[in-house]
Scaffold this active site. Structure first.
Site, PDB file in Angstrom:
ATOM      1  CE1 TYR A   1      17.184  63.504  65.665  1.00  0.00           C
ATOM      2  CE2 TYR A   1      19.480  63.420  66.152  1.00  0.00           C
ATOM      3  CZ  TYR A   1      18.415  62.710  65.997  1.00  0.00           C
ATOM      4  OH  TYR A   1      18.390  61.243  65.529  1.00  0.00           O
ATOM      5  CG  ASP A   2      22.486  67.907  68.857  1.00  0.00           C
ATOM      6  OD1 ASP A   2      22.100  67.243  67.975  1.00  0.00           O
ATOM      7  OD2 ASP A   2      23.311  68.574  68.903  1.00  0.00           O
TER       8      ASP A   2
ATOM      9  CD  GLN B   1      35.218  64.903  59.333  1.00  0.00           C
ATOM     10  OE1 GLN B   1      36.435  64.980  58.911  1.00  0.00           O
ATOM     11  NE2 GLN B   1      34.298  65.614  58.786  1.00  0.00           N
ATOM     12  CB  THR B   2      36.799  59.015  63.804  1.00  0.00           C
ATOM     13  OG1 THR B   2      36.307  59.713  64.894  1.00  0.00           O
ATOM     14  CG2 THR B   2      38.059  59.466  63.615  1.00  0.00           C
TER      15      THR B   2
ATOM     16  CD  GLN C   1      38.415  61.946  68.696  1.00  0.00           C
ATOM     17  OE1 GLN C   1      38.138  62.359  69.925  1.00  0.00           O
ATOM     18  NE2 GLN C   1      39.038  60.707  68.546  1.00  0.00           N
TER      19      GLN C   1
END
Length: 320
Positions: free
Chosen positions: A146-147, A210-211, A277
């Site tokens: 995907y990336d 994690q954000t 993040q």
């Protein structure tokens, strides 16, 4: 200009269906193309009676010959569960799909917008992420299909721009949520809501520190339309997302509160290459699109929870 002929690939998906709806509302003719791998007929059922709406079952890895003025290329499974199911097909959808849609745009002289992703930044070492940041991507990890597929699609868009002077737009989508999300897509918002409504334990990966930044679907679709309407020299990439950052644990606690669920939060091992993040720098979106998200997380979650409550009750699922 009203009454444009607009192609939306991935048009029966979560975001694509809402985009189709907005385009129809502004008087455009919409050709919705989807292979229904993750999209569903349910998302666009209410549009089928509109004479300006046409649905075509088609896979963008095969060429498409239609006459349109604008193309929104949204076709690609966007959640880890779905894009990792058939990683080779995921890469083909991003890369060959982009080649086919760019070829179509070149033939019919159409403007084309690529729905890219914050995943092009990988597990970022720069925070928040500006568009100039080249990213920190594992090129052979389980998320790479995907990336790297999306990164290659961006490369193709800019090469078509340089080689053929094609009018391109690229937006990088950060975490987006709202009604019509797939209930089994493994994304954090839909996961938490479905688990809470069923009274199951809510699974937080790692310690939940994690954000993520969560953008409501209406805000995102508005950014799509504004990006497409920009002058020819504005190509992007432009980050589209909500810069307000929340920890995953905060999200879980808010979902439990809003659903009045008795669910407990449990921890599970962190998946490979999961970003710690994720927060967009949206200065370009503010400047070039005059856009900022307006929907607060609590407000958007209330609407999303109502959608899932209705969906699960239709499927005969006992809530709580």
């Amino acid at each position: 200009m009203a009454g444009k002929r607009v192609l939306v690939t991935g048009g029966a998906g979560f975001l694509g269906s809402h985009l189709c709806e907005r385009l129809l509302q502004q008087g455009d003719f919409v050709l919705c193309v989807d292979n229904f791998f993750t999209g569903t007929r349910r998302n666009i059922l209410h549009l089928l009676d509109d004479k300006r709406f046409e649905l075509m079952r088609h896979d963008v890895t095969f060429p498409l010959y239609v006459e349109v003025d604008e193309i929104y290329n949204l076709a690609c499974p966007a959640s880890p569960i779905h894009y990792q199911f058939d990683p080779v097909q995921t890469t083909k959808t991003s890369v060959i799909g982009a080649i086919n849609m760019l070829g179509l745009a070149k033939r019919v002289k159409a403007k084309i917008l690529q729905a890219s992703t914050s995943e092009v930044y990988g597990d970022p070492t720069v925070h928040p992420q500006p568009e100039e940041y080249w990213g920190n991507v594992n090129p052979f990890g389980i998320r790479a299909c995907y990336d790297e597929g999306k990164r290659c699609a961006e490369t193709l868009f800019f090469d078509y721009r340089r080689q053929h002077n094609l009018p391109i737009k690229i937006v990088r989508i950060f975490n987006t949520y709202g009604p019509r999300m797939h209930p089994n897509d493994g994304r954090v918002v839909s996961n938490f809501i479905v688990q809470a409504l069923k009274g199951e334990n809510i699974t937080v990966y790692g310690d939940g520190s994690q954000t993520r930044s969560f953008c409501y679907r209406d805000d995102l679709v508005e950014a799509f339309l504004r990006a497409m309407a920009t002058p020819r020299e504005v190509t992007g990439p432009i980050n589209i997302g909500n810069p307000k950052e929340f920890t995953i644990r905060q999200l879980a606690e808010l979902v439990i509160e809003l659903t009045a669920s008795k669910s407990k939060i449990v921890e599970a091992p962190l998946p490979a290459d999961d970003p710690k993040q994720r927060q967009p720098d949206i200065q370009k979106a503010k400047k070039l699109l005059a856009w900022t998200p307006t929907t607060e997380l609590r407000e958007g979650l209330v609407k999303t929870i109502a959608y899932f409550e209705d969906l699960l009750s239709q499927e005969g699922v006992n809530l709580h």
